[in-house]
Design a protein around this motif. Structure first.
Motif, short mmCIF file in Angstrom:
data_model
loop_
_atom_site.label_atom_id
_atom_site.label_comp_id
_atom_site.label_asym_id
_atom_site.label_seq_id
_atom_site.Cartn_x
_atom_site.Cartn_y
_atom_site.Cartn_z
N SER A 54 45.12 36.67 44.23
CA SER A 54 45.78 35.72 43.29
C SER A 54 44.85 34.46 43.40
N ILE A 55 44.69 33.66 44.68
CA ILE A 55 43.96 32.61 44.71
C ILE A 55 42.54 32.66 44.23
N GLY A 56 41.77 33.67 44.71
CA GLY A 56 40.56 33.88 44.16
C GLY A 56 40.45 34.19 42.77
N TRP A 57 41.30 34.45 41.99
CA TRP A 57 41.19 34.63 40.55
C TRP A 57 41.90 33.68 39.85
N SER A 58 42.98 32.99 40.28
CA SER A 58 43.56 31.84 39.42
C SER A 58 43.23 30.63 39.92
N ARG A 59 42.72 29.64 39.31
CA ARG A 59 42.63 28.10 39.73
C ARG A 59 43.85 27.56 39.96
N VAL A 60 44.76 27.91 38.96
CA VAL A 60 46.36 27.27 39.26
C VAL A 60 46.81 27.55 40.61
N VAL A 61 46.88 28.93 40.86
CA VAL A 61 47.30 29.37 42.17
C VAL A 61 46.55 28.71 43.50
N GLU A 62 45.35 28.71 43.10
CA GLU A 62 44.55 28.03 44.40
C GLU A 62 44.96 26.77 44.49
N LEU A 119 41.14 34.96 53.80
CA LEU A 119 39.93 34.23 53.47
C LEU A 119 38.89 35.41 52.94
N SER A 120 38.64 36.42 53.39
CA SER A 120 37.66 37.17 53.18
C SER A 120 38.06 37.87 51.94
N THR A 121 39.18 37.92 51.55
CA THR A 121 39.66 38.37 50.24
C THR A 121 39.43 37.44 49.06
N ILE A 122 39.60 36.27 49.22
CA ILE A 122 39.22 35.36 48.65
C ILE A 122 37.78 34.95 48.24
N HIS A 123 36.92 35.37 49.48
CA HIS A 123 35.46 35.43 49.15
C HIS A 123 35.13 36.32 48.48
N GLY A 124 35.84 37.67 48.54
CA GLY A 124 35.30 38.73 47.93
C GLY A 124 35.24 38.68 46.31
N VAL A 125 36.50 37.95 46.08
CA VAL A 125 36.82 37.81 44.62
C VAL A 125 35.97 37.03 43.93
N LYS A 126 35.91 35.50 44.65
CA LYS A 126 35.22 34.50 44.17
C LYS A 126 33.62 35.11 43.81
N THR A 127 33.09 35.98 44.59
CA THR A 127 31.62 36.26 44.38
C THR A 127 31.40 37.60 43.76
N VAL A 128 32.36 38.01 42.86
CA VAL A 128 32.12 39.24 42.28
C VAL A 128 31.21 38.61 40.95
N LEU A 159 40.95 44.13 34.46
CA LEU A 159 39.54 43.53 35.15
C LEU A 159 39.84 43.48 36.69
N LEU A 160 41.01 42.93 36.89
CA LEU A 160 41.48 42.76 38.48
C LEU A 160 41.43 44.22 39.04
N ARG A 161 42.00 45.20 38.40
CA ARG A 161 42.29 46.38 39.08
C ARG A 161 41.06 47.26 39.03
N HIS A 162 40.16 47.40 37.94
CA HIS A 162 39.10 48.06 37.79
C HIS A 162 37.71 47.48 38.18
#
Length: 269
Positions: free
Chosen positions: A92-100, A147-156, A174-177
């Protein structure tokens, strides 16, 4: 033949040398044997702790399996909760700037606080039982996974996202696949770090807030000057941590087979 033999035993060379050196040093008389038990003495105590051979470990004799089960239950309970919440919140944090913007500042304030410092509050909140240990394991595992999940999402790769959007993919698809599979290597890296922290913290909690498990045996045997059991407890913790990490590596290798194939193709090209 020599190369094949070396490949099979190369990982055992350093441990064997350490054990031999330790045995020789312990028997040299430089330190009293009671303060630094030899590996042979530790193994004898460890075997009795496991199989109740001759009762030389007294109250601990034959209780190794139940102690390990108690510690493992706390580790995997806290680790499982941390994995579920860390991955979900990290995505959620890596995908949405609002949540971040809403959540990350609070998490960054909490992250530097050592999990051990939560022990007094954990005891007050949960009492002397499994819950304080599970809570501490959760705290120690959560942030590496997050933190690892956030990094993974942001570096897609953004090109993958553009291609998916052009093909009509909605954000959920997009998130799922795309995003989640692409973030999996980083997530597994966080899981490997977290499982090590989980074992360290459950042992710490068992020394203070729990009356069972490998950590409790370690601390209790220290009071009775049974340093052979102390070292056997330390070896048990190391072995369990190694096996847990190995299991995560095996799952990662199976889940991320596509990554290995793409790496080989890149090298060939």
């Amino acid at each position: 033949m020599a190369r094949r033999l070396y490949r099979r035993i190369d990982r055992a060379i350093v441990p064997v040398l350490v054990l031999v050196g330790w045995e020789l040093f312990s028997r040299s008389g430089i330190l009293p044997p009671a303060l630094l038990p030899a590996p042979s003495q530790v193994i004898v105590a460890w075997i009795d702790w496991i199989f109740a051979v001759d009762g030389n470990t007294q109250n601990y004799s034959g209780k190794w399996l139940s102690d390990v089960a108690a510690s493992a239950g706390r580790v995997f309970a806290g680790f499982g909760i941390a994995t579920a919440l860390g991955v979900l919140l990290g995505m959620s944090i890596g995908w949405s700037r609002v949540v971040e913007k809403l959540i990350e500042p609070t998490l960054q304030v909490l992250r530097p606080v050592p999990p051990v410092s939560w022990i007094p509050l954990a005891i007050i909140w949960f009492g002397i039982a499994d819950k304080p240990a599970i809570f501490l394991v959760f705290l120690g595992s959560f942030f590496p996974i997050l933190l690892s999940t956030i990094h993974g999402v942001k570096t897609v790769d953004r090109n993958l996202l553009r291609a998916g959007a052009m093909a009509g993919g909605k954000p959920g698809m997009l998130l799922r696949h795309i995003v989640f599979p692409a973030a999996l290597p980083s997530i597994f890296s966080g899981l490997r770090i977290a499982i090590g922290s989980a074992w360290m913290l459950t042992v710490t909690a068992e020394m203070v807030a729990v009356k069972s498990g490998v950590g409790y045996v370690l601390w209790d045997s220290y009071y009775f000057l049974r340093y052979d059991i102390v070292i056997a407890s330390m070896a048990t913790i190391g072995l369990l941590g190694f096996l847990s990490d190995f299991a995560i590596k095996a799952i990662s290798a199976r889940v991320l087979r596509w990554q290995r194939g793409s790496t080989l193709q890149a090298k060939e090209s």
